[in-house]
Design an enzyme around this catalytic site. Structure first.
Site, PDB file in Angstrom:
ATOM      1  N   LEU A  91      14.845  -3.682   7.795  1.00 36.06           N
ATOM      2  CA  LEU A  91      15.153  -4.341   6.526  1.00 36.06           C
ATOM      3  C   LEU A  91      15.696  -3.363   5.487  1.00 36.06           C
ATOM      4  CD1 LEU A  91      12.044  -6.696   6.235  1.00 36.06           C
ATOM      5  CD2 LEU A  91      14.359  -7.298   6.972  1.00 36.06           C
ATOM      6  N   LYS A 148      10.128  -6.134  13.570  1.00 35.43           N
ATOM      7  CA  LYS A 148       8.902  -5.595  14.138  1.00 35.43           C
ATOM      8  C   LYS A 148       8.340  -4.572  13.151  1.00 35.43           C
ATOM      9  CE  LYS A 148      10.201  -5.946  19.051  1.00 35.43           C
ATOM     10  NZ  LYS A 148      10.414  -5.164  20.298  1.00 35.43           N
ATOM     11  N   GLY A 169       4.705   0.503  10.269  1.00 35.08           N
ATOM     12  CA  GLY A 169       3.656   1.301   9.648  1.00 35.08           C
ATOM     13  C   GLY A 169       2.931   2.217  10.605  1.00 35.08           C
ATOM     14  N   GLU A 170       2.709   1.748  11.840  1.00 36.67           N
ATOM     15  CA  GLU A 170       1.918   2.514  12.791  1.00 36.67           C
ATOM     16  C   GLU A 170       2.736   3.359  13.755  1.00 36.67           C
ATOM     17  OE1 GLU A 170      -1.595   0.207  11.479  1.00 36.67           O
ATOM     18  OE2 GLU A 170       0.485  -0.345  11.735  1.00 36.67           O
ATOM     19  N   ILE A 212       0.828  -1.212   0.000  1.00 31.84           N
ATOM     20  CA  ILE A 212       0.000   0.000   0.000  1.00 31.84           C
ATOM     21  C   ILE A 212       0.860   1.259   0.000  1.00 31.84           C
ATOM     22  CG2 ILE A 212      -1.921  -1.180   1.093  1.00 31.84           C
ATOM     23  CD1 ILE A 212      -1.175   0.169   3.723  1.00 31.84           C
ATOM     24  N   GLY A 213       2.109   1.100  -0.432  1.00 26.95           N
ATOM     25  CA  GLY A 213       3.036   2.224  -0.455  1.00 26.95           C
ATOM     26  C   GLY A 213       4.108   2.116   0.594  1.00 26.95           C
TER      27      GLY A 213
END
Length: 747
Positions: free
Chosen positions: A637, A708, A711-712, A472-473
């Site tokens: 990563l 881990k 995104g959030e 999603i980007g």
């Protein structure tokens, strides 16, 4: 055995970047189909009541109109049959369009006009006349909170508040220092760049190919099967690129249902695209009224935490979030009491929006902690360190897989220059502006989901890794390419990642910050299986220099398998694969979280956010001039895409703190600023310098590859840090986000 490990953990450009900036990447509304029809949704003008009459004669008479669907003539579909389910992920039963004459929220779809082109459908839709028997909508949470209730059934994946521990009420009443305040954050809408759209391609014989704006094609696939009663082999769903989601694409939205309904009925290809106005007619970050009570000793050590939230939901679903649980696990406290209730409003069901629950709950907790810091006269960072809990989640009494939050505080404070902060409000100035420094803690669950992936090495020495998950980007294409390249010692240019297609190995939707850990592990395992298989082939070649070498003594590098202590003895991957029967080496593997570790441990990503604001006191204008976010997220990563994730989250956090607000008119039950002219999001000029620190945090339990999610965590805590900085600058405490000029001047 070793491989060239110089891609994972480095900064790499997005492999899909060129396709996106040149227009080669296609989105849901950009896929072509022969004889394609276009559908336009007609939205209700009221928020509650019933349709008494629909006049579509004038619309139907427009040349090019094929059919108009309403609740009066919609085809009989499987969702009317109780043997089929519309249960989706996130769990629940979404609104079913055109089911009856009842209106349950403003903007509810009441008709679908299908025509040969978009312009004709749009014009015809404007001619439809709808009469209503309107009722007064109830959309004011302040009024409805008296009728709030504890959800009778918990939402799957969302833990209800834990049982109270200790005696929080008594401890709070006897605490030498007490803080008790109410906090709230305005309703926000996701507003991704790509609007929601679906293109259904009629393949004949009852089969369809669906291009959907969705964060997980398997979700759409299951929904279509359940709602329309189609077999799995009759439906293929693709979503290779998603123009942002922020959670709005987790669930199928109503344009999917309408487009599939029309395509199956007409046996034609149909496309339905929602307008920006209609993007405000479905899920949103819910409004919640929260009360936080903190009791502490004079030295700042917490003796009591009470956190209660009343949150809106729709009339037709019990939407739930984890809002208050964070207050029971982030700081050490033996007396906690957490409460969470819902109140039904005449709105659409709220939806998960980036860091759902945490953005709201942690804003309240971290603003209250800042108030406690001033009440005790203790530095906000020092206060958090005095209440630091090292190795355990007190809510579950499970051990943490890792926790480097202390390092986040130390490194973030040092980079920001926190030691130079004058703690007195209104004490720091620059010209005519007041300067404020604030900070807050962030935390988010580090999760992993069962995911399958396939790795295929072909005779030309190229590798393809494939899984049905989305990008999603966030950079999923890129990190999976890196993992595959490292696993087999290839260049990134020799690896292709395929995503967003239900014909690929099954994967959950992309959300919750679990994709890197889940899909990354599945790809890693599949590549390891391919690596072992191709090594066996290399050993069997006639005259192979690897014939008597074990896997542990070879290195995969530059497309070859070479003896580690004698690189002159090697075999190319291409030659090894050519010797296989099918001319390729392929493996499909499934990665699952360890049940034993889940029983013993919990995993979280942490952050410490430091913010500088400058406030023009006369005008009330707030500028966020600097942000430092120190993040502990296990193994990183890709330093470049990881940093971008944190940057994006911080910008959204600034938006929540200062800009974003969906304004309800309670007389009409309608969000009034349903456009990007009046719904404010941060622009480039609103964003100052952002510095991201990734704190070293080895973790072999959160996921097999030590990852881990990211995104959030970027958004969590940012809103509180901005609000705390504004108080430091002005001495004015605004507890209702966003902090707009009028609120600041009135404070």
């Amino acid at each position: 055995m070793t491989t060239r490990q110089n891609l994972v953990g480095t900064a790499q450009r997005r492999v899909d970047g060129r396709a996106k900036v040149t227009g080669a990447a296609r989105y849901a509304a950009e896929f072509a189909a022969t004889d394609l029809l276009h559908g336009v949704v007609v939205s209700s003008a009221i928020a509650r009541g019933k349709i008494t009459r629909i006049d579509s004669k004038a619309a139907a008479a427009v040349p090019g109109v094929v059919k108009i669907y309403t609740h009066e003539n919609r085809p009989r579909t499987a969702w009317l049959d109780s043997s089929y389910s519309d249960e989706v992920a996130p769990p629940g039963h979404p609104f079913r369009a055109l089911r009856s004459a009842e209106i349950m929220f403003s903007g509810q779809p009441v008709a679908l006009v299908v025509a040969g082109d978009f312009e004709t459908a749009t014009y015809a839709a404007s001619l439809i006349e709808v009469a209503y028997a309107a009722e007064a909508p109830q959309t004011d949470l302040d009024r409805q909170r008296s009728e709030s209730y504890v959800p009778p059934k918990k939402r799957s994946g969302i833990e209800p508040p834990p049982k109270p521990r200790g005696d929080a009420d008594r401890a709070f009443a006897g605490a030498p220092v007490r803080v008790q305040q109410e906090y709230r954050v305005a309703v926000e809408h996701h507003n991704p760049m790509e609007p929601h759209a679906t293109t259904v391609v009629w393949e004949g014989g009852g089969a369809i190919t669906v291009h959907d704006k969705i964060q997980g094609v398997t979700n759409t696939h299951a929904y279509i099967q359940g709602v329309f009663g189609l077999s799995a082999d009759k439906v293929r769903v693709l979503s290779p690129f998603v123009g942002g989601g922020f959670g709005s694409g987790l669930r199928p939205q109503y344009q999917l249902f309408l487009s599939v309904l029309a395509a199956l009925d007409l046996e034609r290809s149909v496309r339905v695209v929602l307008t920006r106005d209609q993007m405000f007619t479905f899920g949103h970050r819910p409004l919640a009224i929260q009360t936080v009570s903190l009791g502490a000793e004079a030295d700042g050590r917490l003796t009591a935490i009470l956190h209660d939230s009343v949150q809106e939901t729709s009339r037709f679903e019990d939407y739930q979030e984890n809002q208050v649980n964070w207050s029971g696990m982030l700081y050490r406290c033996d007396n906690t009491k957490l409460g969470y209730e819902l109140a039904k409003l005449d709105t659409y069901t709220p939806a998960d929006m980036r860091a759902p629950g945490a953005v709201l709950g942690l804003y309240a907790l971290e603003a209250a902690m800042d108030e406690l810091a001033y009440a005790t006269g203790i530095d906000p960072v020092e206060l958090r360190l005095r209440n630091y809990i090292d190795d355990r989640d007190q809510n579950t009494n499970k051990r943490l897989t890792s926790k480097a939050l202390r390092d986040c505080y130390i490194q973030g404070a040092e980079r920001f220059g926190w030691s130079r902060r004058d703690a007195r409000p209104r004490s720091m100035t620059e010209g005519r502006e007041l300067v404020g420094w604030g900070m807050a803690t962030g935390v988010w669950e580090a999760m992993m989901q069962k995911t399958s992936a396939r790795a295929t090495l072909t005779a030309d020495g190229r590798l393809e890794v494939a899984t049905a998950t989305a990008d999603i980007g966030t950079g999923t294409y890129t990190i999976l390419t890196q993992i595959g390249a490292d696993a087999l010692g290839l260049r990134m240019e020799d690896v292709t990642a395929r995503l967003g297609d239900t014909s690929l190995p099954h994967a959950p939707l992309e959300g919750g910050s679990w994709t890197a850990a889940s899909a990354g592990t599945a790809v890693q395992i599949a590549c390891e299986t391919v690596r072992e298989a191709v090594f066996k082939l290399a050993r069997r070649l006639d005259g192979s220099p690897l014939a008597n070498v074990d896997l542990d003594h070879v290195t995969f590098r530059d497309g070859r398998i070479e003896v580690t202590n004698d690189p002159s003895r090697s075999v190319s991957l291409a030659d090894a694969v050519k010797s296989s029967k099918g001319g390729k080496v392929e493996a499909e593997e499934t990665a699952s979280p360890s049940m034993i570790q889940q029983m013993r441990y919990v995993a979280y990503t942490h952050s410490a956010v430091f913010v500088e604001v400058k406030v023009d006191e006369e005008l009330g204008v707030v500028r966020v001039t600097r942000v430092v976010s120190a993040v502990a997220a296990g193994k990183i990563l890709n330093l470049k895409t990881a940093r971008s994730q944190i940057l994006g989250g911080i910008v959204m956090g600034i938006g929540s703190a200062l800009h974003e607000e969906s304004v309800l008119d309670h007389d009409f039950g309608r969000f009034m600023n349903h456009n990007l002219a009046e719904y404010h999001v941060p622009a480039n000029a609103d964003i100052g310098a952002i510095d991201v620190i990734f704190v070293d945090e080895p973790d072999d339990k959160a996921s097999p590859i030590g990852v881990k999610g990211l995104g959030e965590i970027g958004i969590v805590g940012t809103g509180a840090a901005v609000a705390n900085a504004i108080y430091h600058a002005t001495g004015k405490r605004v507890r209702d986000l966003p902090i707009t000029i009028d609120k600041l001047l009135d404070a």
